[in-house]
Write an enzyme that holds these catalytic residues in place. Structure first.
Site, mmCIF file in Angstrom:
data_model
loop_
_atom_site.group_PDB
_atom_site.id
_atom_site.type_symbol
_atom_site.label_atom_id
_atom_site.label_comp_id
_atom_site.label_asym_id
_atom_site.label_seq_id
_atom_site.Cartn_x
_atom_site.Cartn_y
_atom_site.Cartn_z
ATOM 1 N N LYS A 1 1.608 15.091 -4.774
ATOM 2 C CA LYS A 1 0.801 14.136 -4.857
ATOM 3 C C LYS A 1 1.048 12.923 -3.827
ATOM 4 O O LYS A 1 2.094 12.391 -3.632
ATOM 5 C CB LYS A 1 0.772 13.430 -6.169
ATOM 6 C CG LYS A 1 -0.358 12.527 -6.719
ATOM 7 C CD LYS A 1 -1.572 13.085 -7.312
ATOM 8 C CE LYS A 1 -2.949 12.406 -6.937
ATOM 9 N NZ LYS A 1 -3.287 12.286 -5.566
ATOM 10 N N LYS B 1 8.603 8.283 -6.632
ATOM 11 C CA LYS B 1 7.940 7.368 -7.532
ATOM 12 C C LYS B 1 7.444 7.865 -8.885
ATOM 13 O O LYS B 1 7.202 7.373 -9.984
ATOM 14 C CB LYS B 1 6.770 6.859 -6.511
ATOM 15 C CG LYS B 1 5.821 5.855 -6.950
ATOM 16 C CD LYS B 1 4.739 5.320 -6.178
ATOM 17 C CE LYS B 1 5.324 5.165 -4.669
ATOM 18 N NZ LYS B 1 3.949 4.544 -3.751
ATOM 19 N N LYS C 1 2.631 13.706 1.142
ATOM 20 C CA LYS C 1 1.711 12.753 2.090
ATOM 21 C C LYS C 1 1.099 13.433 3.272
ATOM 22 O O LYS C 1 1.480 14.512 3.574
ATOM 23 C CB LYS C 1 2.966 11.610 2.352
ATOM 24 C CG LYS C 1 2.402 10.408 2.574
ATOM 25 C CD LYS C 1 1.931 9.475 1.683
ATOM 26 C CE LYS C 1 1.123 8.207 1.769
ATOM 27 N NZ LYS C 1 1.425 7.279 0.700
ATOM 28 N N THR D 1 -3.572 -0.131 -8.221
ATOM 29 C CA THR D 1 -2.250 -0.278 -7.740
ATOM 30 C C THR D 1 -1.809 -1.634 -7.999
ATOM 31 O O THR D 1 -0.738 -2.036 -8.415
ATOM 32 C CB THR D 1 -2.297 -0.152 -6.031
ATOM 33 O OG1 THR D 1 -2.626 1.309 -5.916
ATOM 34 C CG2 THR D 1 -0.752 -0.515 -5.421
ATOM 35 N N ASN E 1 -6.920 -3.439 0.410
ATOM 36 C CA ASN E 1 -7.201 -2.972 -1.086
ATOM 37 C C ASN E 1 -6.380 -3.344 -2.192
ATOM 38 O O ASN E 1 -6.372 -3.949 -2.970
ATOM 39 C CB ASN E 1 -7.237 -1.590 -0.906
ATOM 40 C CG ASN E 1 -7.642 -0.812 -2.372
ATOM 41 O OD1 ASN E 1 -6.532 -0.821 -3.459
ATOM 42 N ND2 ASN E 1 -8.798 -0.541 -2.660
ATOM 43 N N SER F 1 -4.401 8.096 -10.415
ATOM 44 C CA SER F 1 -4.713 9.210 -9.529
ATOM 45 C C SER F 1 -4.550 10.300 -10.484
ATOM 46 O O SER F 1 -5.382 11.286 -10.332
ATOM 47 C CB SER F 1 -3.926 9.434 -8.333
ATOM 48 O OG SER F 1 -4.666 8.617 -7.343
HETATM 49 P P1 NAD Z 1 -5.206 -1.660 3.524
HETATM 50 O O1 NAD Z 1 -5.418 -0.891 4.851
HETATM 51 O O2 NAD Z 1 -6.433 -1.603 2.504
HETATM 52 O O3 NAD Z 1 -4.791 -3.030 3.476
HETATM 53 C C1 NAD Z 1 -3.503 -3.415 4.385
HETATM 54 C C2 NAD Z 1 -3.796 -5.042 4.854
HETATM 55 O O4 NAD Z 1 -2.484 -5.246 5.478
HETATM 56 C C3 NAD Z 1 -4.762 -5.370 5.630
HETATM 57 O O5 NAD Z 1 -5.396 -6.495 5.210
HETATM 58 C C4 NAD Z 1 -4.211 -5.426 6.949
HETATM 59 O O6 NAD Z 1 -4.809 -6.586 7.876
HETATM 60 C C5 NAD Z 1 -2.802 -6.064 6.262
HETATM 61 N N1 NAD Z 1 -1.827 -6.218 7.452
HETATM 62 C C6 NAD Z 1 -1.420 -5.099 8.299
HETATM 63 N N2 NAD Z 1 -0.228 -5.542 9.091
HETATM 64 C C7 NAD Z 1 0.061 -7.012 8.573
HETATM 65 C C8 NAD Z 1 1.100 -7.706 8.813
HETATM 66 N N3 NAD Z 1 1.883 -7.444 9.769
HETATM 67 N N4 NAD Z 1 1.135 -8.879 8.169
HETATM 68 C C9 NAD Z 1 0.176 -9.148 7.225
HETATM 69 N N5 NAD Z 1 -0.785 -8.038 6.880
HETATM 70 C C10 NAD Z 1 -0.899 -7.130 7.465
HETATM 71 O O7 NAD Z 1 -4.185 -0.811 2.756
HETATM 72 P P2 NAD Z 1 -3.755 -0.576 1.350
HETATM 73 O O8 NAD Z 1 -4.583 0.364 0.648
HETATM 74 O O9 NAD Z 1 -3.825 -2.147 0.654
HETATM 75 O O10 NAD Z 1 -2.226 -0.558 1.396
HETATM 76 C C11 NAD Z 1 -1.248 -1.591 1.635
HETATM 77 C C12 NAD Z 1 -0.006 -1.110 1.401
HETATM 78 O O11 NAD Z 1 0.276 -0.611 0.027
HETATM 79 C C13 NAD Z 1 0.669 0.195 2.172
HETATM 80 O O12 NAD Z 1 1.833 0.410 2.502
HETATM 81 C C14 NAD Z 1 0.248 1.440 1.174
HETATM 82 O O13 NAD Z 1 1.022 2.527 1.385
HETATM 83 C C15 NAD Z 1 0.551 0.776 -0.199
HETATM 84 N N6 NAD Z 1 0.097 1.187 -1.222
HETATM 85 C C16 NAD Z 1 -1.354 1.324 -1.427
HETATM 86 C C17 NAD Z 1 -1.804 2.043 -2.492
HETATM 87 C C18 NAD Z 1 -3.288 1.711 -2.859
HETATM 88 O O14 NAD Z 1 -3.826 2.420 -3.921
HETATM 89 N N7 NAD Z 1 -4.113 1.386 -1.945
HETATM 90 C C19 NAD Z 1 -0.928 2.551 -3.476
HETATM 91 C C20 NAD Z 1 0.438 2.430 -3.090
HETATM 92 C C21 NAD Z 1 0.811 2.015 -2.117
#
Ligand code: NAD
Length: 422
Positions: free
Chosen positions: A66, A90, A102, A186, A215, A343
């Site tokens: 997953k 995780k 992944k 999340t 997100n 999920s």
């Molecule tokens: P996303 O693309 O929706 O958001 C990422 C955000 O981070 C954006 O606002 C982007 O502009 C910002 N960003 C990028 N570089 C940056 C920096 N240097 N400083 C500050 N902001 C910065 O992605 P997401 O889904 O919110 O995921 C964010 C993190 O969370 C990732 O590492 C992802 O793997 C992890 N994650 C997300 C989920 C999920 O369900 N969305 C689940 C588990 C882990």
């Protein structure tokens, strides 16, 4: 050090603390399956571009792999392997019966039209179809992928199978087999863990800074406001904003949607991403991307607690610095697991073709997240107690990250043993 090496090192430290067998270590050092694909896509101007994609299954010992699919320019095999291994850990930390995988495509998603994104997604799914499926490997959204992309993915796979197979991916829109609460899962999961952490430790928190406003980060900031915590600053890839009296999160979200960046919010100081991390606050939430807190900036962090929603936002050197400053870190493999838990709920609902209410999703998510934190605290305590009774100081001041890895490795090793793999 590459991201995958960093993941292995984290695993190694915990493996040493808990005495993981050499056989189990050797297996976990190698992903079970790696598929690299080339995806030719007809662009809107009639030309063909070929994109590079990956799907890595790190471990399926506890269930189907997953893990999300990332569309980003920095995607490479090393990153995908690291993210797949973290997913193995995780899923085990939170005790859901899934393994780790992944996927990623090297692309700047925002440069593609919707039609090009759809063709890319269908091409990628066709290429990895032989190794995915509800009982084999179930992708989901990650950076720069979303419910619409998951809907195309489920449709393409269903066409290839000749039958509706919606459970091949999760994070779909509600109209095509998505689960209520997946979009905010999340952030919601991290809030459950965070609140339980405060209740357990007695730490008092009034203010927060959130790095990353996508997100995960934007839902999180809204939840914090609902909990009465003042959000002093947020950031995105363009930079950050900070106001010692707090920012209006709903308005920041509006500004971000309208203009593309939180920096266009006017009632706050504009600060760099680097400076935002060092601004005064009680708790710092990392919700952007990997390697954001490093040896060169960890020292300046003033928060009492860090919560990692992003995957791998803190390097190993930074972890050591934070530990020496007595800043606790609720690690990614626990704090951001709410996404994979819901999920899993989505997969269960798809397979049963029976859908749950918001209440059912939230109640089950809360229970799983809180139980996982209890397990991590227990592992930490067990290890610290060992030190008290012996001359061996290896277990002294075990971090929550090490304890979470230990919890996961115990479950993974047990599965390997019962299945006769070690
Ligand atoms: P996303 O693309 O929706 O958001 C990422 C955000 O981070 C954006 O606002 C982007 O502009 C910002 N960003 C990028 N570089 C940056 C920096 N240097 N400083 C500050 N902001 C910065 O992605 P997401 O889904 O919110 O995921 C964010 C993190 O969370 C990732 O590492 C992802 O793997 C992890 N994650 C997300 C989920 C999920 O369900 N969305 C689940 C588990 C882990």
């Amino acid at each position: 050090m590459s991201l995958f090496e960093q993941t292995l090192q984290q695993m190694e430290t915990a493996a040493n603390l808990m005495g993981l067998t050499d056989d189990a270590r050797r297996i976990l050092e190698h992903p079970e399956k790696i598929l690299q694909v080339s995806i030719p896509v007809r662009m809107d101007d009639g030309s063909i571009r070929v994109f590079e994609g990956y799907r890595v299954q790190h471990s399926t010992i506890r269930g189907p792999a997953k893990g999300g699919i990332r569309y980003a320019n920095q995607v490479d095999l090393d990153e995908v392997k690291a993210l797949a291994a973290w997913m193995t850990i995780k899923c085990a930390v939170v005790g859901i019966p899934l393994g780790g995988g992944k996927g990623g495509v090297k692309v700047t998603a925002k440069d593609l039209s919707q039609a090009e994104l759809e063709r890319l997604t269908r091409g990628y799914i066709k290429a990895i179809a032989p190794i995915i499926g509800p009982k084999k490997d179930v992708p989901a959204p990650d950076m720069y992928t979303n419910p619409q992309i998951m809907a195309w993915a489920a449709d393409e796979f269903s066409q290839l199978q000749g039958e509706n197979t919606l459970g091949v991916v999760t994070g779909k829109p509600l109209a095509v087999g998505g689960s209520i609460g997946r979009d905010s899962a999340t952030a919601q999961g991290s809030i459950y863990v965070f609140e339980k952490y405060l209740a357990t430790t007695g730490l008092k928190v009034k203010t927060a800074v959130v790095q990353g406003f996508g997100n995960a980060g934007s839902f999180l900031a809204q939840f914090l406001v609902e909990k009465g915590i003042t959000v002093l600053g947020v950031s995105d890839s363009n930079g950050g904003i900070y106001n010692e009296k707090g920012v209006d999160v709903a308005q920041v979200k509006e500004v971000k949607t309208q203009s593309g960046s939180v920096q266009n919010y006017t009632d706050a100081l504009k600060v760099s991403n680097e400076d935002l991390l060092a601004m005064p606050c009680d708790v710092l939430f990392l919700a952007a991307k990997e390697n954001e807190v490093r040896h060169d900036n960890a020292e300046s962090i003033k928060a009492k607690l860090i919560v990692e929603l992003a995957n791998g936002p803190t390097t190993i050197e930074a972890d050591r610095i934070l530990a020496s400053k007595k800043i606790n870190v609720i690690p990614d493999i626990l704090a951001n697991a709410g996404g994979v838990v819901v999920s899993y709920f989505e997969l269960v609902q798809n397979e049963a073709n029976f859908y749950w209410s918001k209440d059912e999703v939230q109640t089950r998510l809360k229970e799983i997240m809180e139980t996982a934190l209890d397990g991590v605290f227990e592992a930490q305590q067990r290890c610290n107690n060992l030190t008290k009774d012996s001359e061996d100081t290896a277990c002294e001041n075990v971090t929550l990250r090490q304890a979470a890895f230990m919890c996961a490795l115990e479950k993974i090793e047990a599965a390997m043993r019962f299945r006769g793999k070690i």
